[in-house]
Design an enzyme around this catalytic site. Structure first.
Site, PDB file in Angstrom:
ATOM      1  N   VAL A  12      -6.472   7.903  -2.428  1.00 56.20           N
ATOM      2  CA  VAL A  12      -5.673   6.715  -2.100  1.00 56.20           C
ATOM      3  C   VAL A  12      -5.588   6.530  -0.584  1.00 56.20           C
ATOM      4  O   VAL A  12      -5.318   7.489   0.136  1.00 56.20           O
ATOM      5  CB  VAL A  12      -4.225   6.852  -2.676  1.00 56.20           C
ATOM      6  N   ALA A  13      -5.846   5.306  -0.138  1.00 57.47           N
ATOM      7  CA  ALA A  13      -5.732   5.049   1.300  1.00 57.47           C
ATOM      8  C   ALA A  13      -4.251   5.010   1.678  1.00 57.47           C
ATOM      9  O   ALA A  13      -3.437   4.436   0.962  1.00 57.47           O
ATOM     10  CB  ALA A  13      -6.394   3.730   1.644  1.00 57.47           C
ATOM     11  N   ASP A  47     -11.237  -5.909  -5.104  1.00 60.22           N
ATOM     12  CA  ASP A  47     -11.678  -5.046  -6.193  1.00 60.22           C
ATOM     13  C   ASP A  47     -12.141  -5.984  -7.288  1.00 60.22           C
ATOM     14  O   ASP A  47     -11.373  -6.813  -7.781  1.00 60.22           O
ATOM     15  CB  ASP A  47     -10.536  -4.150  -6.677  1.00 60.22           C
ATOM     16  N   GLU A  70     -16.524   3.954  -4.990  1.00 58.72           N
ATOM     17  CA  GLU A  70     -15.716   2.917  -5.640  1.00 58.72           C
ATOM     18  C   GLU A  70     -16.628   1.764  -5.983  1.00 58.72           C
ATOM     19  O   GLU A  70     -16.868   0.890  -5.146  1.00 58.72           O
ATOM     20  CB  GLU A  70     -14.597   2.413  -4.703  1.00 58.72           C
ATOM     21  N   GLN A  90       0.832  -1.200   0.000  1.00 58.52           N
ATOM     22  CA  GLN A  90       0.000   0.000   0.000  1.00 58.52           C
ATOM     23  C   GLN A  90       0.874   1.261   0.000  1.00 58.52           C
ATOM     24  O   GLN A  90       0.558   2.248  -0.662  1.00 58.52           O
ATOM     25  CB  GLN A  90      -0.930  -0.012   1.219  1.00 58.52           C
TER      26      GLN A  90
HETATM   27 ZN    ZN Z   1     -10.290  -1.632  -3.226  1.00 53.37          ZN
END
Ligand code: ZN
Length: 375
Positions: free
Chosen positions: A284-285, A299, A343, A264
């Site tokens: 963005v996380a 996803d 999302e 990430q």
């Molecule tokens: Zn995701």
């Protein structure tokens, strides 16, 4: 002579014995009477200690007229018992809490009603109540604390957020309990344990070392040909879902699954270099704050359509994912709660029971967490 003396002595002993006997009988009588009184009280659920104190403060009749009452029991067990508050104790609902009677005394002194006190005692533990007691009497207790998941410690923030936004009380309590009145990524809570209902967002993060339970490699038949890992239970649920979709002539694939902290971080840095800080903050996380690190998020895409949100697959997943234990995690209409822009592709495994509830009641995992898990 000798004979007479011995008879006299015997009489004396007999008399002593008689007197002793009478005294013993009196004590025994008192004891039996006393035990009966204690037992009368115990029948109503009063403890030995409370019953004893009730008798010695001559409140037995009063107590028996009230019947079973746990608050009264606690009052008579407590060294903080105050006779002036007796009628109030009788009307305040019992909660299992340290210093209950001491705190009730203080709340009465501050001027709270019995209903107020019930609300205060049920929305925090003993320490929260003690903190709350230090302040003067507050307004709007009923507005916020009639909501059962409202927290005593958040009182000031409820008032502040309500004044600032004019939002309704339910929303205010939900929002503040999620710390959404504070900036993202500040004072975040570290989530330590893996669970299928765990909540990770911009206020709740995972340690660099956190690894989900039972990571397994996903059969590439169910992915975009790339190699992904995720929690075994979640993977099996996805496979069930993909197989069901396939029977309806639709294809579902995984475009991303488990991502480690470092994965990430790499994504975060790549986007930062490309588009800058603002973009990262918005889309963005940050590492540690991505749900993908739980191994429970996927996803989802479809090989047959380029834009998933326009596909038949997307529509199908929205309607059916909950049957397999998945929720659509970041819907557009709840962006204010999830703090993640819409999302369409991101689904999260939470188990069938929770997924069904979230689907049927049309809520977010955040709301579910506040209402059912964070008590
Ligand atoms: Zn995701």
């Amino acid at each position: 002579m000798k004979k007479i003396k011995s008879i006299k002595l015997k009489d004396k002993y007999v008399n002593i014995l008689k007197i002793t006997g009478v005294i013993l009988c009196i004590f025994l009588g008192i004891f039996i009477f006393f035990r009966k009184q204690i037992n009368d009280l115990k029948k109503y659920g009063y403890s030995e200690k409370a019953s004893y104190n009730i008798l010695f403060s001559f409140k037995k009749d009063y107590i028996l007229s009230k019947g079973e009452n746990k608050t009264l029991n606690a009052a008579f067990e407590s060294k903080d018992y105050n006779e002036n508050n007796l009628d109030r104790y009788a009307k305040i609902n019992y909660v299992k809490q340290d210093n209950l009677i001491k705190n009730i005394n203080k709340l009465i002194k501050i001027g709270y009603s019995n209903d107020d006190i019930d609300l205060i005692l049920t929305h925090g533990d003993a320490t929260a109540v003690e903190r709350f007691i230090k302040r003067d009497k507050v307004k709007y207790l009923d507005e916020f604390f009639s909501i059962d998941y409202a927290k005593l410690d958040n009182y000031d923030r409820y008032v502040a957020y309500s004044d600032e936004t004019g939002e309704n009380d339910d929303y205010v309590v939900l929002y503040v309990n999620l710390n959404l009145d504070e900036d993202a990524y500040t004072d975040s809570f570290k989530v330590k344990n893996f669970s299928y209902d765990m909540l990770i967002n911009k206020h709740r993060y995972l340690d660099k070392k956190f690894k989900p339970k039972n990571l397994v490699k996903i059969d590439t038949k169910y992915t975009n040909d790339n190699e992904f890992y995720a929690n075994k239970v979640a993977v099996n649920a996805f496979i069930d879902m993909a197989n069901a979709a396939s029977k309806d002539g639709l294809d579902l694939v995984i475009n991303s699954a488990y991502r480690s902290f470092d994965d990430q971080l790499e994504i975060e840095n790549t986007y930062r270099n490309l588009y800058g800080d603002d973009y990262v903050t918005k889309y963005v996380a940050k590492a540690g704050y991505s749900e993908h690190q739980t191994g429970l998020a996927f996803d989802i895409g479809s090989k047959s359509s380029r834009i998933f949100s326009n596909s038949k697959e997307y529509k199908w997943v929205l309607d059916n994912a909950y049957k397999y234990g998945f929720i659509h995690r970041f819907p557009k209409k709840y962006e204010n709660i999830t703090q993640i822009s819409n999302e369409p592709w991101h689904f999260r495994y939470v188990g069938k029971k929770i997924a069904k509830k979230i689907y049927e009641e049309d809520m977010t995992l955040e709301e579910y967490f506040v209402k059912f898990l964070d008590k």
